[in-house]
Each structure stands twice: as structure tokens, then as C-alpha cells.
Design a protein around this motif. Structure first.
Motif, PDB file in Angstrom:
ATOM      1  N   LEU A  80       1.070  16.862   8.903  1.00  0.00           N
ATOM      2  CA  LEU A  80       0.605  17.358   7.606  1.00  0.00           C
ATOM      3  C   LEU A  80      -0.350  18.524   7.870  1.00  0.00           C
ATOM      4  O   LEU A  80      -1.476  18.315   8.308  1.00  0.00           O
ATOM      5  CB  LEU A  80      -0.096  16.242   6.829  1.00  0.00           C
ATOM      6  N   PRO A  81       0.078  19.761   7.612  1.00  0.00           N
ATOM      7  CA  PRO A  81      -0.701  20.932   8.033  1.00  0.00           C
ATOM      8  C   PRO A  81      -1.968  21.220   7.222  1.00  0.00           C
ATOM      9  O   PRO A  81      -2.948  21.685   7.779  1.00  0.00           O
ATOM     10  CB  PRO A  81       0.293  22.082   7.913  1.00  0.00           C
ATOM     11  N   THR A  82      -1.943  20.968   5.914  1.00  0.00           N
ATOM     12  CA  THR A  82      -3.086  21.366   5.074  1.00  0.00           C
ATOM     13  C   THR A  82      -3.382  20.297   4.034  1.00  0.00           C
ATOM     14  O   THR A  82      -3.072  20.459   2.853  1.00  0.00           O
ATOM     15  CB  THR A  82      -2.798  22.701   4.356  1.00  0.00           C
ATOM     16  N   VAL A  83      -4.017  19.232   4.442  1.00  0.00           N
ATOM     17  CA  VAL A  83      -4.337  18.132   3.525  1.00  0.00           C
ATOM     18  C   VAL A  83      -5.662  18.423   2.833  1.00  0.00           C
ATOM     19  O   VAL A  83      -6.687  18.622   3.476  1.00  0.00           O
ATOM     20  CB  VAL A  83      -4.418  16.784   4.279  1.00  0.00           C
ATOM     21  N   THR A  84      -5.628  18.453   1.506  1.00  0.00           N
ATOM     22  CA  THR A  84      -6.862  18.603   0.735  1.00  0.00           C
ATOM     23  C   THR A  84      -7.289  17.273   0.123  1.00  0.00           C
ATOM     24  O   THR A  84      -8.467  17.051  -0.114  1.00  0.00           O
ATOM     25  CB  THR A  84      -6.712  19.666  -0.375  1.00  0.00           C
ATOM     26  N   VAL A  85      -6.309  16.395  -0.139  1.00  0.00           N
ATOM     27  CA  VAL A  85      -6.586  15.060  -0.670  1.00  0.00           C
ATOM     28  C   VAL A  85      -5.671  14.067   0.042  1.00  0.00           C
ATOM     29  O   VAL A  85      -4.470  14.305   0.159  1.00  0.00           O
ATOM     30  CB  VAL A  85      -6.333  14.978  -2.197  1.00  0.00           C
ATOM     31  N   LEU A  86      -6.256  12.963   0.504  1.00  0.00           N
ATOM     32  CA  LEU A  86      -5.487  11.850   1.045  1.00  0.00           C
ATOM     33  C   LEU A  86      -5.803  10.645   0.183  1.00  0.00           C
ATOM     34  O   LEU A  86      -6.976  10.334  -0.047  1.00  0.00           O
ATOM     35  CB  LEU A  86      -5.858  11.566   2.504  1.00  0.00           C
ATOM     36  N   PHE A  97       1.232  15.528  -5.429  1.00  0.00           N
ATOM     37  CA  PHE A  97       1.137  14.597  -4.298  1.00  0.00           C
ATOM     38  C   PHE A  97       2.505  14.383  -3.684  1.00  0.00           C
ATOM     39  O   PHE A  97       3.524  14.428  -4.370  1.00  0.00           O
ATOM     40  CB  PHE A  97       0.573  13.245  -4.750  1.00  0.00           C
ATOM     41  N   ARG A  98       2.489  14.101  -2.378  1.00  0.00           N
ATOM     42  CA  ARG A  98       3.698  13.771  -1.628  1.00  0.00           C
ATOM     43  C   ARG A  98       3.474  12.435  -0.951  1.00  0.00           C
ATOM     44  O   ARG A  98       2.460  12.229  -0.290  1.00  0.00           O
ATOM     45  CB  ARG A  98       4.002  14.853  -0.593  1.00  0.00           C
ATOM     46  N   GLU A  99       4.427  11.536  -1.095  1.00  0.00           N
ATOM     47  CA  GLU A  99       4.287  10.205  -0.512  1.00  0.00           C
ATOM     48  C   GLU A  99       4.550  10.249   0.989  1.00  0.00           C
ATOM     49  O   GLU A  99       5.510  10.856   1.438  1.00  0.00           O
ATOM     50  CB  GLU A  99       5.253   9.234  -1.196  1.00  0.00           C
ATOM     51  N   ILE A 100       3.694   9.578   1.739  1.00  0.00           N
ATOM     52  CA  ILE A 100       3.852   9.456   3.186  1.00  0.00           C
ATOM     53  C   ILE A 100       4.569   8.154   3.510  1.00  0.00           C
ATOM     54  O   ILE A 100       5.541   8.138   4.259  1.00  0.00           O
ATOM     55  CB  ILE A 100       2.477   9.481   3.892  1.00  0.00           C
ATOM     56  N   VAL A 101       4.083   7.057   2.957  1.00  0.00           N
ATOM     57  CA  VAL A 101       4.666   5.746   3.234  1.00  0.00           C
ATOM     58  C   VAL A 101       4.301   4.782   2.104  1.00  0.00           C
ATOM     59  O   VAL A 101       3.257   4.896   1.479  1.00  0.00           O
ATOM     60  CB  VAL A 101       4.178   5.186   4.600  1.00  0.00           C
ATOM     61  N   ARG A 102       5.213   3.850   1.869  1.00  0.00           N
ATOM     62  CA  ARG A 102       5.001   2.736   0.928  1.00  0.00           C
ATOM     63  C   ARG A 102       5.436   1.498   1.705  1.00  0.00           C
ATOM     64  O   ARG A 102       6.562   1.431   2.195  1.00  0.00           O
ATOM     65  CB  ARG A 102       5.840   2.911  -0.318  1.00  0.00           C
ATOM     66  N   TYR A 127       0.847  -1.195   0.000  1.00  0.00           N
ATOM     67  CA  TYR A 127       0.000   0.000   0.000  1.00  0.00           C
ATOM     68  C   TYR A 127       0.877   1.237   0.000  1.00  0.00           C
ATOM     69  O   TYR A 127       2.020   1.223   0.460  1.00  0.00           O
ATOM     70  CB  TYR A 127      -0.999   0.006   1.159  1.00  0.00           C
ATOM     71  N   VAL A 128       0.309   2.308  -0.555  1.00  0.00           N
ATOM     72  CA  VAL A 128       0.985   3.599  -0.622  1.00  0.00           C
ATOM     73  C   VAL A 128       0.011   4.660  -0.134  1.00  0.00           C
ATOM     74  O   VAL A 128      -1.136   4.713  -0.604  1.00  0.00           O
ATOM     75  CB  VAL A 128       1.439   3.942  -2.064  1.00  0.00           C
ATOM     76  N   LEU A 129       0.452   5.476   0.810  1.00  0.00           N
ATOM     77  CA  LEU A 129      -0.317   6.627   1.270  1.00  0.00           C
ATOM     78  C   LEU A 129       0.330   7.883   0.709  1.00  0.00           C
ATOM     79  O   LEU A 129       1.552   8.050   0.818  1.00  0.00           O
ATOM     80  CB  LEU A 129      -0.287   6.717   2.790  1.00  0.00           C
ATOM     81  N   ARG A 130      -0.487   8.753   0.107  1.00  0.00           N
ATOM     82  CA  ARG A 130       0.008  10.024  -0.420  1.00  0.00           C
ATOM     83  C   ARG A 130      -0.959  11.128  -0.010  1.00  0.00           C
ATOM     84  O   ARG A 130      -2.132  10.862   0.236  1.00  0.00           O
ATOM     85  CB  ARG A 130       0.089   9.998  -1.952  1.00  0.00           C
ATOM     86  N   TRP A 131      -0.455  12.360   0.012  1.00  0.00           N
ATOM     87  CA  TRP A 131      -1.319  13.488   0.330  1.00  0.00           C
ATOM     88  C   TRP A 131      -1.039  14.647  -0.605  1.00  0.00           C
ATOM     89  O   TRP A 131       0.034  14.748  -1.204  1.00  0.00           O
ATOM     90  CB  TRP A 131      -1.160  13.914   1.790  1.00  0.00           C
ATOM     91  N   SER A 132      -2.044  15.502  -0.727  1.00  0.00           N
ATOM     92  CA  SER A 132      -1.914  16.677  -1.580  1.00  0.00           C
ATOM     93  C   SER A 132      -2.348  17.911  -0.796  1.00  0.00           C
ATOM     94  O   SER A 132      -3.390  17.896  -0.136  1.00  0.00           O
ATOM     95  CB  SER A 132      -2.805  16.536  -2.821  1.00  0.00           C
TER      96      SER A 132
END
Length: 156
Positions: free
Chosen positions: A127-133, A101-106, A89-94
Motif C-alpha cells: 500500500l504506497p500512500t495510506v492516509t487512513v487505515l 476506501f479499499r478493502e484489504i481483508v475480511r 474483522y475488516v481492514l480497509r485503507w484510504s
């Protein structure tokens, strides 16, 4: 000395915490879902069945927040009791509505019906300002017929 008895958290049960009400704060996009295992069952507290994809292959769950959200904790719980497989799994946020997007963990995990049937991850983030997870799941990296699933996802 201050002391508080918090009790034990059973493996796989939802940990204590102040969780975001994802149902009110975000819209959900998914690549597919089995009608008997809708995404709400994994995102809303009290859901018992969790989410499962309608077919094999890579699946994506995307939370689109109506307003930017600060995230400090991402708690995931996966359960597989039927077949042995290696999942990734891969978690990313925007921060900008999905333009970047920036990767959090793979991470990869080996499920085995005779042993490791549950994967629980508690990611502490800033993560201060997440608009998409976005959570992407490859249920079987060898390309087998496994279905992606998610028992619980909690955000704090």
C-alpha cells in the motif's frame, strides 16, 4: 553462507520487525473504549492490556496519518479467553483522507475458551500512500454481548 539466529517468536508475542511509530505518525479515532483498556495499550510497543470496547456491538478503530504512509505489513493479535464466539474483522485503507476506501481483508475467527483463544494475523501488503487505515470488528456475528478487543496492532 550467511547465518543469523533469530530465536523463536512465541505465539501471540510481537514479531520482530521495523514497526512504524503510530503514536507519532497518526491520530486515532475509536467508537468506544473501556477506560481500563485504552487504545494506546494495543498500538504502542510494551502495552500489556490491549484495547477493549466499552460496550458490545461493532467497533471501529481508525488511524488518520498526518502524512501518507507506505505500508508493507499489518500485524494483528486478538485474544479471547472468556467466551466462545465468532468474530469478524475488516481492514480497509484510504489513499485520499477517507473519501474512498479499499478493502484489504475480511476474516472470521472462532474463539473457544477450551481451545482457540488467540488469533494472530500477519498481512503482507503493498500500500504506497495510506492516509487512513480502518479496522472494524464485529465481536460476535450472532449478536451476542461480547466486547470487541485487540491485543496488539503493528504496522510496518
Amino acid at each position: 553462507m550467511r547465518k543469523r539466529v533469530i530465536g523463536q517468536v512465541q505465539e501471540g508475542s510481537e514479531p520482530p520487525g521495523d514497526w512504524l511509530n503510530v503514536e507519532e505518525l497518526a491520530e486515532v479515532e475509536i467508537t468506544s473504549e473501556d477506560a481500563a483498556f485504552p487504545i494506546e495499550a494495543a498500538l504502542v510497543p510494551g502495552g500489556t492490556s490491549g484495547w477493549r470496547a466499552a460496550g458490545p456491538g461493532k467497533q471501529t478503530i481508525r488511524l488518520l496519518f498526518a502524512a501518507p504512509q507506505p505500508l508493507r505489513r499489518i500485524w494483528l493479535n486478538f485474544l479471547e479467553t472468556r467466551i466462545g464466539r465468532t468474530q469478524e474483522y475488516v481492514l480497509r485503507w484510504s489513499p485520499d483522507g477517507g473519501q474512498s476506501f479499499r478493502e484489504i481483508v475480511r476474516q472470521q475467527w472462532n474463539f473457544s475458551p477450551d481451545g482457540a483463544t488467540r488469533q494472530t494475523e500477519d498481512h503482507h501488503v503493498d500500500l504506497p500512500t495510506v492516509t487512513v487505515l480502518e479496522l472494524s470488528v464485529i465481536p460476535d456475528i450472532s449478536g451476542g454481548p461480547a466486547l470487541a478487543s485487540l491485543s496488539q496492532l503493528r504496522l510496518g
